[in-house]
Design a protein around this motif. Structure first.
Motif, mmCIF file in Angstrom:
data_model
loop_
_atom_site.group_PDB
_atom_site.id
_atom_site.type_symbol
_atom_site.label_atom_id
_atom_site.label_comp_id
_atom_site.label_asym_id
_atom_site.label_seq_id
_atom_site.Cartn_x
_atom_site.Cartn_y
_atom_site.Cartn_z
ATOM 1 N N MET A 1 41.150 40.206 29.550
ATOM 2 C CA MET A 1 40.396 39.576 29.103
ATOM 3 C C MET A 1 40.649 37.735 29.886
ATOM 4 O O MET A 1 39.908 36.877 30.379
ATOM 5 C CB MET A 1 40.429 39.669 27.675
ATOM 6 C CG MET A 1 39.214 38.729 26.981
ATOM 7 S SD MET A 1 37.286 39.847 27.757
ATOM 8 C CE MET A 1 36.717 38.256 26.398
ATOM 9 N N LEU A 2 41.526 37.748 29.400
ATOM 10 C CA LEU A 2 42.004 35.808 29.567
ATOM 11 C C LEU A 2 42.049 36.287 31.375
ATOM 12 O O LEU A 2 41.499 34.803 31.962
ATOM 13 C CB LEU A 2 43.309 35.485 28.831
ATOM 14 C CG LEU A 2 43.440 34.069 29.273
ATOM 15 C CD1 LEU A 2 43.026 33.413 28.624
ATOM 16 C CD2 LEU A 2 45.081 33.490 29.108
ATOM 17 N N LYS A 3 41.979 37.076 32.104
ATOM 18 C CA LYS A 3 42.678 36.883 33.238
ATOM 19 C C LYS A 3 41.031 36.784 33.867
ATOM 20 O O LYS A 3 40.869 35.959 34.178
ATOM 21 C CB LYS A 3 43.242 38.116 33.493
ATOM 22 C CG LYS A 3 44.820 37.464 34.154
ATOM 23 C CD LYS A 3 45.267 38.893 34.271
ATOM 24 C CE LYS A 3 47.258 38.936 34.161
ATOM 25 N NZ LYS A 3 47.661 39.814 35.234
ATOM 26 N N THR A 4 40.227 37.456 33.107
ATOM 27 C CA THR A 4 38.795 37.280 33.724
ATOM 28 C C THR A 4 38.040 35.816 33.701
ATOM 29 O O THR A 4 37.276 35.625 33.900
ATOM 30 C CB THR A 4 38.130 38.806 33.477
ATOM 31 O OG1 THR A 4 38.559 39.422 33.832
ATOM 32 C CG2 THR A 4 36.617 38.384 33.775
ATOM 33 N N ILE A 5 37.938 35.176 32.382
ATOM 34 C CA ILE A 5 37.644 34.056 31.833
ATOM 35 C C ILE A 5 38.417 33.791 32.894
ATOM 36 O O ILE A 5 37.668 32.412 33.762
ATOM 37 C CB ILE A 5 38.232 34.010 30.774
ATOM 38 C CG1 ILE A 5 37.918 34.823 29.298
ATOM 39 C CG2 ILE A 5 37.448 32.645 30.199
ATOM 40 C CD1 ILE A 5 37.561 34.839 28.495
ATOM 41 N N LEU A 6 39.495 33.120 33.042
ATOM 42 C CA LEU A 6 40.095 32.312 34.437
ATOM 43 C C LEU A 6 39.614 32.260 35.436
ATOM 44 O O LEU A 6 38.950 31.323 36.270
ATOM 45 C CB LEU A 6 41.683 31.885 34.000
ATOM 46 C CG LEU A 6 42.523 31.552 32.826
ATOM 47 C CD1 LEU A 6 44.007 31.922 32.806
ATOM 48 C CD2 LEU A 6 42.441 30.324 33.086
ATOM 49 N N LEU A 7 39.583 33.560 35.681
ATOM 50 C CA LEU A 7 39.267 33.948 37.503
ATOM 51 C C LEU A 7 37.731 33.107 37.393
ATOM 52 O O LEU A 7 37.096 32.762 38.207
ATOM 53 C CB LEU A 7 39.131 35.181 37.482
ATOM 54 C CG LEU A 7 38.727 35.894 38.795
ATOM 55 C CD1 LEU A 7 39.598 34.964 40.058
ATOM 56 C CD2 LEU A 7 38.400 37.191 38.913
ATOM 57 N N CYS A 8 37.049 33.331 36.469
ATOM 58 C CA CYS A 8 35.741 32.802 36.903
ATOM 59 C C CYS A 8 35.365 31.747 36.292
ATOM 60 O O CYS A 8 34.662 31.318 36.651
ATOM 61 C CB CYS A 8 34.549 34.155 35.446
ATOM 62 S SG CYS A 8 34.525 35.724 35.163
ATOM 63 N N ALA A 9 36.375 31.042 35.635
ATOM 64 C CA ALA A 9 35.948 29.645 35.334
ATOM 65 C C ALA A 9 36.770 28.959 37.038
ATOM 66 O O ALA A 9 36.261 27.818 37.361
ATOM 67 C CB ALA A 9 37.222 28.640 34.068
ATOM 68 N N LEU A 10 37.475 29.656 37.409
ATOM 69 C CA LEU A 10 38.324 29.110 38.875
ATOM 70 C C LEU A 10 36.901 29.195 39.826
ATOM 71 O O LEU A 10 37.072 28.222 40.989
ATOM 72 C CB LEU A 10 39.222 30.530 38.965
ATOM 73 C CG LEU A 10 39.898 29.235 40.401
ATOM 74 C CD1 LEU A 10 40.560 27.807 40.704
ATOM 75 C CD2 LEU A 10 41.179 29.940 40.933
ATOM 76 N N LEU A 11 35.593 30.421 39.594
ATOM 77 C CA LEU A 11 34.838 30.315 40.828
ATOM 78 C C LEU A 11 33.656 29.792 40.041
ATOM 79 O O LEU A 11 33.975 29.083 41.149
ATOM 80 C CB LEU A 11 34.674 32.490 40.700
ATOM 81 C CG LEU A 11 35.137 33.334 40.901
ATOM 82 C CD1 LEU A 11 35.087 34.701 41.129
ATOM 83 C CD2 LEU A 11 35.696 33.309 43.076
#
Length: 163
Positions: A1-11
């Motif tokens: 879940m945290l990886k997905t949020i970080l990936l979305c933020a980065l994108l």
């Protein structure tokens, strides 16, 4: 879940940066902060920026508390402004004249920082002096931020070639 949020933020950050670059840095700042050209400066009130992002230079007797003094010119006001305008355009490839040129004793420019294209405005005004020479007033101010790290003072010193 945290990886997905970080990936979305980065994108999202990447998309914003790409849009900023593709739309154009100058146009992006204008969209966010409005036009950097706010009209001709009124040198009679000598109002300075409340933050450390401006510079003022004047011939003796034309303004109070300048950052440095400008030697009077022997040219007529219109000629002095034209020569200064040409010098600024020659030395600063990012400077653009924005006034309508109806008053030949005044000129106004918008210029930008090289990398991020932060906008600054430069005002020049010439006035006849009692001794027949021409006095100059120059003001440069950053549109964004609280500090320009001395860039506007450096820009005016360069224009008037003072150490």
């Amino acid at each position: 879940m945290l990886k997905t949020i970080l990936l979305c933020a980065l994108l999202l950050v990447g998309a914003v940066i790409a849009a900023f670059i593709l739309y154009g840095r100058e146009r992006s700042w204008e969209l966010l902060a409005g036009s950097p050209d706010r009209g001709q400066r009124d040198f009679s009130n000598n109002q300075r920026s409340p933050t450390d992002n401006d510079a003022l230079a004047c011939s003796p007797g034309l303004c109070a508390d300048p950052d440095f003094k400008i030697a009077p010119f022997d040219d007529a006001p219109a000629i002095a402004i034209e020569r200064l305008s040409q010098r600024l355009m020659k030395t600063d490839p990012l400077a653009r004249r924005v006034d309508d040129r109806t008053d030949p004793s005044r000129a106004r420019f918008v210029t930008y920082s090289p990398l991020m294209r932060f906008p600054d405005v430069i005002h020049l005004e010439a006035r006849p002096l009692p001794d027949g020479r021409t006095g100059i007033m120059a003001y440069a101010r950053a549109q964004l931020g609280k500090s320009d790290m001395g860039k506007n003072l450096e820009r005016l010193r360069s224009l008037f070639r003072t150490p």
